[in-house]
Design an enzyme around this catalytic site. Structure first.
Site, PDB file in Angstrom:
ATOM      1  N   ARG A 204      11.937  37.493 -33.310  1.00 36.51           N
ATOM      2  CA  ARG A 204      11.568  36.493 -32.294  1.00 36.51           C
ATOM      3  C   ARG A 204      12.608  35.382 -32.184  1.00 36.51           C
ATOM      4  NH1 ARG A 204       6.448  32.263 -32.036  1.00 36.51           N
ATOM      5  NH2 ARG A 204       6.250  32.195 -29.759  1.00 36.51           N
TER       6      ARG A 204
ATOM      7  N   LEU B  39       5.746  28.430 -27.789  1.00 34.20           N
ATOM      8  CA  LEU B  39       6.886  27.524 -27.939  1.00 34.20           C
ATOM      9  C   LEU B  39       7.485  27.256 -26.554  1.00 34.20           C
ATOM     10  CD1 LEU B  39       8.524  29.156 -31.084  1.00 34.20           C
ATOM     11  CD2 LEU B  39       6.908  27.247 -30.997  1.00 34.20           C
TER      12      LEU B  39
ATOM     13  N   SER C   4       8.198  29.451 -21.450  1.00 31.86           N
ATOM     14  CA  SER C   4       7.793  29.387 -22.849  1.00 31.86           C
ATOM     15  C   SER C   4       7.840  30.769 -23.471  1.00 31.86           C
ATOM     16  CB  SER C   4       6.372  28.819 -22.966  1.00 31.86           C
ATOM     17  OG  SER C   4       5.438  29.699 -22.368  1.00 31.86           O
ATOM     18  N   SER C   5       7.805  30.780 -24.793  1.00 29.33           N
ATOM     19  CA  SER C   5       7.582  32.007 -25.546  1.00 29.33           C
ATOM     20  C   SER C   5       6.126  31.969 -25.988  1.00 29.33           C
ATOM     21  CB  SER C   5       8.515  32.083 -26.764  1.00 29.33           C
ATOM     22  OG  SER C   5       8.270  33.265 -27.502  1.00 29.33           O
ATOM     23  N   THR C   6       5.308  32.811 -25.361  1.00 31.74           N
ATOM     24  CA  THR C   6       3.868  32.795 -25.587  1.00 31.74           C
ATOM     25  C   THR C   6       3.544  33.164 -27.027  1.00 31.74           C
ATOM     26  OG1 THR C   6       3.545  33.448 -23.302  1.00 31.74           O
ATOM     27  CG2 THR C   6       1.676  33.760 -24.766  1.00 31.74           C
TER      28      THR C   6
END
Length: 381
Positions: free
Chosen positions: A35, A74, A100-102
């Site tokens: 990630r 994030l 965003s990064s869910t």
């Protein structure tokens, strides 16, 4: 084992123990996809800030990697342009999150809810950071996945991250609501943004018998995750799923800019429902279905509905002798509509959204409580 691999394994364990990761193949994807390649620097919300403020968390600083492998969304972009690397460390900034990064648990839960199988061709709407795309490519293979991103800067960053991680799905930068401009024939479509209604292009790009997983939302930002089965070109039916799912709304579906709210006089009467109910998860959803052009503000018994397009308003307060009072301003009687919808929902036993169904066709899109003959509301197509 590297530190990031250890953190991936630990996160996968947490998600499996919590019941999110039930499919070994998707657990394998969670343990394999790094990630940190997709998140880079990100924004953290400043606690207790009156106007929401964010501080940048830069790649490589203390706590950055641990933050990447928490089960949290994030924020990677504000206001469609500002990224965390644009802000000096120690500074804070005000803005609206636009990319965003869910949180991983939601991404993995949705991939499993999509009921995707090996050999399926999948269209992902909303590449974002590319993390969800990488999970899909790992599970299905690069040649089975196409992903569409609206923002060219975000799309380029995702393409670079996917390449660095060793994945090469087909990527498109363009209007996400149009899906794949080169055609269809997909078995599944998964949307990582929310929409006010299901775009017709999606319904024509998924095969009959195929499925669409999409979050329906609106200008009051209430949300429900729907799984649709395509019946034929432009037609689908489905249901809402258990749990609580929320995504940023696709920019073309977001509310128009509005001036500062000014509460204006109107007609006063007693409210027939406790206004606090529209502050609950499903209560706010029902209210939004009833008044889709209104934005909701407020807390508890003090609620405000404002329709920017017509100037209509409704606001509630506790009544001086008990109960509640509502003041409405024409031309749209917002509280009348909300009140009627909430009372239908209450009469049905206040079901969670999983008790709701949805039907989509060229003639319109309708959400209902229960079966076809039950109360329902048209989506603002």
């Amino acid at each position: 084992m590297s530190i990031s691999a250890q953190l991936r394994a630990a996160l996968a364990n947490v998600l499996a123990e919590g019941g999110t990761l039930t499919d070994p193949a998707w657990r394998g994807a969670a343990e394999a996809v790094p990630r940190q390649l997709f998140v880079g620097s990100y924004f953290a919300q400043v606690p207790d800030s009156f106007t929401t403020r964010y501080r940048p968390v830069h790649r490589g600083e203390d706590g950055w990697l641990d933050g990447v492998y928490t089960d949290e969304t994030l924020i990677t972009q504000l206001d469609g342009r500002t990224r965390a690397d644009d802000i000096d460390g120690g500074s804070t900034v005000v803005g609206s999150a636009t990319s965003s990064s869910t949180l991983p648990s939601l991404v993995l839960r949705m991939w499993q809810q999509l009921e995707v199988e090996p050999g399926h061709r999948v269209l992902e709407v909303g590449t974002g950071t590319g993390y969800s795309t990488a999970l899909g490519a790992h599970r299905l293979g690069d040649d089975r996945l196409t992903s569409v991103e609206y923002d060219p800067v975000v799309g380029q960053a995702a393409a670079s991250a996917l390449k660095a991680a060793g994945y090469a799905p087909r990527l498109i930068v363009g209007d996400r609501l149009r899906g794949d401009p080169d055609g269809g024939g997909y078995d599944r479509l998964i949307a990582t943004c929310s929409v006010r209604y299901v775009p017709m292009a999606w319904l024509h790009q998924v095969k009959p018998g195929g499925k669409i997983l999409v979050t329906l939302s609106g200008w009051s930002y209430a949300s429900g995750l729907a799984l649709l089965t395509v019946i034929g070109p432009g037609t689908a039916t489905g249901r809402f799923l258990p749990g609580y799912t929320s995504f940023m709304i696709a920019r073309p579906h977001d509310r128009p800019p509005r001036p500062t709210l000014a509460l204006l006089p109107g007609e006063e009467r007693p409210s027939l429902i406790d206004p606090a109910v529209i502050g609950t998860w499903t209560g706010s959803w029902v209210a939004q279905l009833a008044a889709p052009a209104a934005e909701r503000m407020g807390v508890g018994p003090e609620q405000v509905l404002w329709d920017v397009s017509t100037g209509s308003q409704a606001r509630t307060t506790p009544g001086p002798g008990g109960g509640w009072t509502v003041v409405q301003r024409d031309p749209v009687r917002l509280w009348d509509r909300v009140e009627t919808a909430i009372r239908h929902w209450q009469a049905a036993g206040e079901p969670h959204q999983e008790g709701f169904g949805v039907t989509v066709s060229a003639a319109g899109q309708r959400v209902r409580i229960g079966g076809e003959d039950r109360p329902g509301w048209d989506l603002p197509v």
